[in-house]
Design a protein around this motif. Structure first.
Motif, PDB file in Angstrom:
ATOM      1  N   LEU A  59       0.859  -1.147  -0.163  1.00 46.18           N
ATOM      2  CA  LEU A  59       0.109  -0.162   0.006  1.00 46.18           C
ATOM      3  C   LEU A  59       0.829   1.306   0.118  1.00 46.18           C
ATOM      4  N   GLY A 153      -2.497   3.470  -2.444  1.00 46.90           N
ATOM      5  CA  GLY A 153      -2.684   3.658  -1.009  1.00 46.90           C
ATOM      6  C   GLY A 153      -4.095   3.121  -0.874  1.00 46.90           C
ATOM      7  N   ALA A 154      -4.491   3.460   0.409  1.00 46.47           N
ATOM      8  CA  ALA A 154      -5.646   2.907   1.024  1.00 46.47           C
ATOM      9  C   ALA A 154      -6.619   4.114   1.150  1.00 46.47           C
ATOM     10  N   PHE A 182      -6.039   0.165  -2.627  1.00 45.63           N
ATOM     11  CA  PHE A 182      -7.333  -0.263  -1.801  1.00 45.63           C
ATOM     12  C   PHE A 182      -8.382   0.660  -1.513  1.00 45.63           C
TER      13      PHE A 182
END
Lengths: 408, 495
Positions: A59, A153-154, A182
């Motif tokens: 991530l 990234g998340a 994500f």
């Protein structure tokens, strides 16, 4: 053990949370998450969808500004709210003029027992932004787009939609992305008496993305929550729909089509609670699977003791286009009232050779005949979409998907 | 409700309260193992049974596996924790070895058989007296009393056909190689919690071996009876049909009426070789507990059939009316090319009974087909769940499954649930599943009542119609029995 990377990942999330400023609103979620972690396949609801893939996605911070994806947003000629990697992007949005929309903070919404879901707890810990959309009683708010663009990234956007009595809204939710991202959105709907929400979703994340969405809808007396999901993207995708028919005469339609190829894995999980009498629920779910794809459908209809005269129906059909595809289906009826009409049906198979023969004997080449049959198969699920531009956009995407499958 | 129907109701209730007519207890001299479960107890059971060494080793291995396992709780079942150390794992009617005449048989035992109404013209035979007559009955019976088989009838006639039908302990003594070859080959010692427990402590059960090409000349039947207090019954049944063999087997079960719960954890293994066919029917009528849900049998059973050869066929038919808790999933492993699995089930729950039952059809070979017909009927405060898995493995080309699960609700305090698991890993497989839940329609009831049927009779008629597809699969003698059983089970649950 294959679950170890998942535990390690859950630990990383917990550490990342601990590093933030203390926030009492999120503390309970964090406590839950620390105790439960991420679900392993031993958790019954996650039996068919291992989250192991989430553990191997690095991530990393997004490489590019999500604005680069804006050109891919279908032009439906309606206002739009655009989020990039979990944050509202005013520069890319055209908010509706006559509707109360608030952005800049998570829109928590009402979550009955929401934190018991691992990913909702995770979203609650990290949500930074979201849209709160309120439609006043008696208002027809027309069509609004809610777009998420992911470049890495998340992201944990948290949206809430509230409709007053007899109000109406069509929400077109679109998720687009590139690279390994994500995306873990949570959306809550509160549909007031006699109100109608049409929720149409196009999920077209990148082939490396993880998309895990959770939707809650509380449907009041005489109100309707009508949703359709088209899943095309994501390496691992799951959408959980928790719908509670809280008032007499409430209705829910939870329809979906998942078109998958390669090594994609997509899961459509529904939970419909009939908590009141005379409510109706309808589900039509179609899976078309090519390559090594794996499709999952889990659907539970729970009819509570007082929900007499319930009418619940669930239809699931799967078309396996390749010998290596896999489809796992777990429908379920849990019924505590006696005067009900509930049923579900499942049919799984390949393209019917007789139908293919019929078309070919009329001079249609095999490839075209197959395309025709697949389109007809998905068509039934698309039939319910009333807003023509979004339907056209979806049909176009399906055409592109089919060509890509033919080429591969 | 009209006065006349109130009277009817009262009359019916008096019948219902007489309820479970198999609830008597036989006061017979028994031999017990001490309470609890340990390696010593297993060695004791093994010594009592005169096990060969390999069997003792197998039991100990199962026990070791069991100790590491956790009791499964995924079923939709609620019950207080079972204290496995408070049970006795061995109880047998005391009797002298090999009685030679009826006088030597405990008369209480004979009385029990008479009360159970087993077609025991051959009571003498069943009691172990070697008088196999020319009786016209077409059913050979093996009776298992608590943990041990007391006798098997019609041995000679079966032996003439080459069929072995005896208690499993006898089979271990007389045919050790056959038993060793097949025992645990379908349900391994450590298969699941209850199967492991069974493997460790099983004391008897039936053994059937039908040799190549033989069609078993009569129905085979086993009668299981739990009698002693605080005992568990752990029987193990093994049926082997060699290539081309055919056999139909029926089991019946009852238990005395008691306030505490009794544990029953059986294992059934079926092996069908090429072109063989095994039909296994169960009429399960263990004591279901009283109207308040007190007492009753906890029935945790593992049943699995293995279609090893091409075109083998295994058919399960079950009528489940008893037990406080039923946890049972008769399964078919469809390995052989073109093999066939069938599951026909009627499960009735009333009062506070809970049933979580269904099947597993695992399609491994090509052209395998399976059919599932499940009828669940819930009344009173009961919960009835169908849980079934249909799994198609990658090599099962052209596999086909059709599943139909229907639930009927009688009353608004009960629950009916359907939880199918459908997993397809082969594109050429065709899987169809249908499930419905409904109540008895008012217009159907009205139609029957209008023609002079009482409400109770009308319900019985409708319920029997609802179950017809399954009942017709039972051997004829038992289909009649099963219909009566349904009627008795549902008495007093209407209105």
């Amino acid at each position: 053990m294959s679950t170890q990377p998942l535990q390690a990942l859950a630990g990383k999330f917990a550490d990342a949370y601990a590093a933030r400023a203390a926030d009492p609103a999120r503390a309970l979620a964090a406590e839950r998450f620390r105790a439960e972690g991420l679900p392993t396949p031993r958790v019954e609801a996650w039996h068919y969808t291992p989250l192991a893939a989430l553990a191997d996605v690095a991530l990393a911070a997004p490489a590019r500004d999500p604005a680069v994806l804006a050109a891919r947003i279908p032009d439906l000629g309606v206002p739009r709210l655009v989020f990039g990697n979990g944050r509202y992007r005013a520069d890319l949005s055209t908010p509706p003029a006559d509707l109360a929309v608030r952005t800049g903070a998570p829109a928590w919404g009402v979550l009955p027992e929401g934190l018991q879901h691992h990913l909702v707890a995770l979203n609650t810990m990290f949500a930074e932004d979201g849209a709160e959309i309120v439609v006043p009683p008696g208002t027809d708010a027309g069509v609004l787009m809610l777009v998420h663009l992911a470049t890495g990234g998340a992201s944990h956007p948290r949206h809430a939609v509230r409709l007053g009595a007899n109000a109406r809204l069509t929400l077109v939710e679109i998720a687009l992305g590139e690279g390994a991202a994500f995306h873990n959105p949570v959306i809550t709907f509160a549909v007031g008496e006699g109100a109608t929400v049409v929720h149409t979703v196009l999920q077209e994340e990148s082939a490396e993305a993880i998309h895990l969405a959770t939707v809650f809808a509380e449907v009041a007396k005489g109100a309707t929550y009508d949703s359709f999901l088209l899943t095309l993207g994501g390496r691992l995708a799951r959408r959980e729909m928790h719908t509670r028919l809280a008032g007499p005469g409430a209705a829910a339609h939870l329809n979906a089509a998942q078109l998958l190829g390669g090594t994609q894995h997509a899961d459509f999980t529904t939970d419909v609670v009939h908590a009141s009498a005379n409510a109706t629920s309808r589900q039509t779910v179609k899976n078309v699977l090519a390559g090594h794809a794996r499709g999952v459908f889990q659907g539970r209809i729970l009819v509570e003791r007082d929900a007499q005269k319930t009418d619940g129906y669930q239809m699931n059909q799967g078309l396996l286009l390749s010998p290596t595809a896999e489809l796992d289906v777990k429908p379920g009826l849990e019924i505590y009232a006696d005067d009900v009409k509930c049923s579900h049906g499942t049919a799984i198979g390949e393209i019917d050779p007789e139908q293919l023969f019929y078309l070919r004997s009329r001079g249609i080449p095999e490839g075209e005949a197959r395309a025709m049959l697949v389109r007809a198969f998905i068509g039934e699920a698309l039939d319910g979409i009333a807003f023509a531009p979004v339907r056209a956009a979806m049909e176009e995407r399906i055409g592109i998907w089919w060509e890509a499958q033919q080429a591969s | 409700m009209s006065p006349s129907s109130t009277q009817e109701r009262e009359a019916l209730q008096s019948v219902t309260q007489s309820g479970y007519k198999w609830g008597f207890e036989t006061d017979i001299e028994m031999e017990f193992a001490p309470q609890g479960l340990s390696e010593e107890i297993i060695r004791l059971i093994s010594a009592k049974k005169g096990d060969p060494d390999w069997l003792l080793a197998w039991r100990l291995e199962a026990f070791a596996a069991w100790r590491k396992m956790e009791e499964p709780h995924w079923g939709l079942l609620h019950y207080p924790p079972i204290d496995y150390q408070a049970l006795r794992y061995y109880a047998a009617p005391k009797r002298k070895p090999g009685p030679k005449s009826l006088d030597e048989v405990d008369p209480k035992l004979l009385e029990t058989y008479a009360k159970l109404g087993i077609p025991l013209k051959e009571q003498a035979v069943l009691a172990g007296v070697a008088a196999e007559t020319e009786a016209p009955a077409q059913i050979a019976v093996d009776a298992v009393f608590d943990s041990v088989s007391v006798a098997t009838t019609f041995r000679q006639r079966l032996a003439d056909a080459g069929v072995i039908f005896c208690s499993i302990s006898e089979a271990i003594r007389e045919h050790p190689d056959l038993v060793r070859r097949y025992l645990g080959s379908v349900v391994p010692a450590g298969d699941n919690y209850f199967a492991a427990l069974n493997a460790a402590v099983f004391t008897d059960g039936s053994f059937v071996f039908v040799p190549r090409g033989v069609r078993c000349p009569m129905e085979l039947s086993t009668y299981f009876r739990i009698n002693a207090r605080n005992t568990g019954q752990f029987e193990r049944t093994l049926i082997v049909a060699e290539p081309g063999a055919q056999v139909s087997y029926l089991e019946g079960c009852t238990a005395p009426q008691r306030d505490e719960n009794q544990l029953h954890a059986a294992v059934v293994e079926l092996i069908a070789e090429e072109d063989a066919s095994i039909k296994y029917s169960t009429v399960q009528n263990w004591y279901p507990g009283d109207a308040e849900g007190k007492g009753g049998v906890y029935n945790f059973v593992t049943k699995r059939g293995d279609c090893r050869g091409a075109r083998a066929k295994i058919s399960w038919t079950q009528v489940e009316t008893g037990s406080a808790i039923t946890w049972k999933y008769p399964s078919c492993l469809l390995r052989g090319e073109g093999s066939v699995g069938e599951f026909y089930s009627v499960a009735v729950t009333t009062n506070h009974q809970q049933a979580d039952t269904g099947t597993k059809m695992i399609h491994i070979g090509a052209n395998t087909t399976s059919t599932i017909v499940s009828k669940g009927i819930s009344a009173g405060f009961s919960n009835n769940t169908y849980r079934g898995q249909v799994k198609v493995m990658p090599r099962a080309h052209n596999a086909h499954n059709h599943t139909q699960c229907d639930s009927l609700l009688i009353g608004d305090k009960c629950g009916a649930h359907t939880v199918p698991y459908i997993e397809s890993r082969n594109a050429t497989a065709r899987l169809e599943h249908e499930a419905t839940t409904s109540k008895i329609a008012d217009d159907q009831l009205f139609y029957c009542r209008q023609r002079g049927l009482t409400e109770e009779d009308a319900v019985n008629l409708i319920v029997n119609g609802f179950c017809k597809e399954v009942l017709k699969e039972l051997p004829m003698e038992f289909a009649v029995e099963a219909q009566k059983l349904l009627a008795v089970s549902l008495e007093g649950s209407v209105g």
